[in-house]
Design an enzyme around this catalytic site. Structure first.
Site, PDB file in Angstrom:
ATOM      1  N   GLU A 126      -1.257  -9.044   3.160  1.00  0.00           N
ATOM      2  CA  GLU A 126      -1.048  -9.699   4.466  1.00  0.00           C
ATOM      3  C   GLU A 126      -2.342 -10.181   5.108  1.00  0.00           C
ATOM      4  OE1 GLU A 126      -0.567  -6.475   3.808  1.00  0.00           O
ATOM      5  OE2 GLU A 126      -0.939  -5.169   5.523  1.00  0.00           O
TER       6      GLU A 126
ATOM      7  N   CYS B  36       0.837  -1.206   0.000  1.00  0.00           N
ATOM      8  CA  CYS B  36       0.000   0.000   0.000  1.00  0.00           C
ATOM      9  C   CYS B  36       0.868   1.252   0.000  1.00  0.00           C
ATOM     10  CB  CYS B  36      -0.972  -0.059   1.177  1.00  0.00           C
ATOM     11  SG  CYS B  36      -2.414   0.958   0.909  1.00  0.00           S
TER      12      CYS B  36
ATOM     13  N   HIS C  85      -3.527  -4.819   0.511  1.00  0.00           N
ATOM     14  CA  HIS C  85      -2.820  -5.408   1.657  1.00  0.00           C
ATOM     15  C   HIS C  85      -2.868  -6.931   1.581  1.00  0.00           C
ATOM     16  CE1 HIS C  85      -2.165  -1.770   4.103  1.00  0.00           C
ATOM     17  NE2 HIS C  85      -3.274  -1.335   3.525  1.00  0.00           N
TER      18      HIS C  85
HETATM   19  N1  GLN Z   1      -1.811   6.754   3.093  1.00  0.00           N
HETATM   20  C1  GLN Z   1      -1.960   6.015   1.891  1.00  0.00           C
HETATM   21  C2  GLN Z   1      -3.360   6.192   1.289  1.00  0.00           C
HETATM   22  O1  GLN Z   1      -4.266   6.575   1.961  1.00  0.00           O
HETATM   23  C3  GLN Z   1      -1.635   4.559   2.091  1.00  0.00           C
HETATM   24  C4  GLN Z   1      -2.582   3.842   3.020  1.00  0.00           C
HETATM   25  C5  GLN Z   1      -2.069   2.522   3.477  1.00  0.00           C
HETATM   26  O2  GLN Z   1      -0.882   2.233   3.415  1.00  0.00           O
HETATM   27  N2  GLN Z   1      -2.934   1.697   4.011  1.00  0.00           N
HETATM   28  O3  GLN Z   1      -3.571   5.925   0.137  1.00  0.00           O
END
Ligand code: GLN
Length: 537
Positions: free
Chosen positions: A511, A383, A509
């Site tokens: 994970e 992400c 994500h």
């Molecule tokens: N801050 C980033 C976004 O909002 C990444 C979010 C994250 O890593 N979950 O897109």
């Protein structure tokens, strides 16, 4: 069939593994052929666990339907290998918000709103939703915190009432406690357990089973004592000695007869004999000495490892599949900016940059990504880690020094990561995150495509910002491959570097979907690349 309920309460202290115990118990029942579901009740007042600080509460676990939940739901999903939904987690805040909204709406016709029955009724309604929406035969409900906390009282009262409503033969209370060890006299003490059971009984709940965690071997005599003072059968006093192997917990509970005891007491008809072979093999694998790979995890909440619970577990799953041990070097990204922590990064076999929000430590993570790219060190970006990998590429390969995400610099001249146009409109209204399962089409001849061996996958998301399509061509010309794209072609889901052993970032994500028996392909690809680099056979 009448749904059966297992209610898990905690006594003495928190953090003794109530969540893992509930998860492992769920597996004992699933292995006997039952359809199980799990629910966590969080007594804190926050309405939205998604906005809670990972420093205080550990990671926010995201479900298929986009619910942002307590990390215990991660344990449930990993142990039982199920997919949970929004109904599986709620907080006091949500209960009150709902009751107050109804009151404002006039639903109570001017009646006096009270904890009993209005709050407890709402709690009971939400507990009932699990069986209704999942069709589970057995629902395990874990109450956060410990008995005696002011916040948990309405929850315990609601469960006490439910025991009568569902019928006593259908409800089973499991109390999870802690046995402290006194070094001076070399003794394990049962008194705190007795006190917490007394507190539970004072509100009308007698536990049917006590699972007492201990860091030391527990003699049989102590189980007699607990049984006697706490008024439970001896077979229902389970001494859970701490194991360094998390995934051994179900095997230990099984050995101590928990599964058979529950089947007997709840008058269940098991349709299957548990097959523990895969679990035993897994635990054996964990115990075997193996060559180690070192992962530098460059994050923001590294002081509290629980903030990266699923990342850590996913690494372990993948490492087991490749026959290596994984050791995590925790690096605070803000330290890298001050020239500290580089020894860990430079001695690591691979670098992982997990998700995150806010600008603190961003530059440190970008430096780590640069180091990984230039030195051909395997890199996995999750992400935010994917977004920063793209920013780094824009700055140092495409020479757009000012490149950034508009999350961190609204006036950047090269917004590699930005809000989508559609999102900008809702951003003003507050609700903006892309949450939960979204599809991703894979490019077959890419690293990601090869790792997955699939055409299309669904992965869990939790973010606001996206890769800016205006720059796709320029990136691709210079060696970035967009190997995962949404089916409509509009959103970049995975990006990876062409001339690099493994530099892969995902907007989602991975994970959250890794399981001990089914490690996530991207994590496996990452760990394999690190092991190969180290020359591990
Ligand atoms: N801050 C980033 C976004 O909002 C990444 C979010 C994250 O890593 N979950 O897109």
């Amino acid at each position: 069939m009448q749904t059966k309920y297992l209610f898990f309460t905690g006594g003495v202290v928190s953090s003794v593994g109530k969540g893992v115990t509930a998860a492992a118990t769920g597996l004992l029942l699933k292995e006997r052929g039952f359809k199980v579901a799990v629910q966590k009740l969080d007594p804190y007042i926050n309405v939205d666990p998604g906005t809670m600080s990972p420093y205080q509460h550990g990671e926010v676990f995201v479900l298929d339907d986009g619910a942002e939940t307590d990390l215990d739901l991660g344990h449930y999903e990993r142990f039982i290998d199920i997919r949970l939904s929004r109904v599986s987690n709620f907080t006091t805040g949500q209960v009150y918000a709902e009751v107050i909204q109804k009151e404002r709406h006039g639903d109570y016709l001017g009646g006096t709103i009270q904890v009993i029955p209005h709050i407890t009724n709402e709690i009971k309604r939400r507990v009932g939703l699990v069986a209704k929406t999942t069709g589970a035969e057995i629902v395990l409900v874990e109450i956060g915190g410990t008995v005696g906390d002011i916040e948990s009282q309405p929850f315990l009262e609601a469960l006490r009432q439910l025991r009568n409503e569902f019928g006593r033969e259908n409800v089973f209370f499991i109390h999870v406690t802690w046995l402290p060890y006194i070094g001076a006299t070399n003794e394990i003490k049962t008194k705190p357990t007795q006190h917490s059971v007394a507190a539970l009984r004072s509100i009308g709940i007698s536990p049917n089973m006590i699972i007492a965690r201990s860091d030391h071997e527990v003699e049989d005599g102590l189980r007699d004592k607990i049984a006697l003072f706490c008024d439970v059968e001896k077979e229902a006093v389970i001494a859970m000695v701490t194991t360094p192997v998390l995934y051994e917990v179900p095997l230990l509970l099984e050995q101590m007869g928990v599964g058979e005891f529950l089947v007997d007491k709840l008058k269940l008809n098991a349709t299957k004999k548990p097959n523990w072979k895969p679990w035993k093999k897994l635990v054996e694998e964990v115990r075997k000495p193996k060559p180690t790979i070192n992962v530098a995890l460059v994050g923001k909440y590294v002081e509290l490892h629980d903030a990266y619970m699923s990342v850590r577990e996913a690494l372990k799953h993948a490492a087991l599949a490749r026959g290596v041990e994984v050791e995590i070097g925790w690096v605070h990204s803000a330290d890298l900016e001050k020239g500290r922590g580089w020894d860990i990064v430079k001695s690591a076999d691979c670098i992982l940059v997990p998700g995150g929000f806010g600008s603190r430590g961003i530059e440190g993570k970008i430096q780590a990504a640069k180091y990984a790219r230039e030195n051909k060190i395997p890199y996995l970006g999750l992400c935010l880690g994917m977004q920063l990998m793209c920013i780094e590429f824009a700055r140092h390969v495409l020479n757009h020094e000012d490149a950034n995400s508009t999350e961190f610099d609204r006036s950047t001249s090269y917004p590699v990561i930005d809000l989508m146009l559609e999102q900008r409109a809702i951003a003003d209204l507050g609700g903006t995150m892309r949450l939960g399962l979204y599809p991703c089409v894979l490019k077959q001849d890419s690293k990601a495509g090869k790792a997955y061996h699939e055409q299309q996958v669904d992965e869990r998301h939790r973010h606001r910002f996206e890769f800016n399509n205006a720059y796709r061509d320029e990136f691709e010309k210079h060696g970035m491959v967009f190997s995962g794209i949404s089916p409509d072609g509009k959103l970049v889901e995975i990006s990876e570097l062409e001339n690099h052993p493994f530099m892969v970032g995902s907007q989602f994500h991975p994970e959250f979907l890794s399981r001990p028996m089914r490690p996530h392909p991207l994590f496996v690809g990452f760990v394999k690349a690190a092991a190969n680099r180290k020359g591990i056979k």
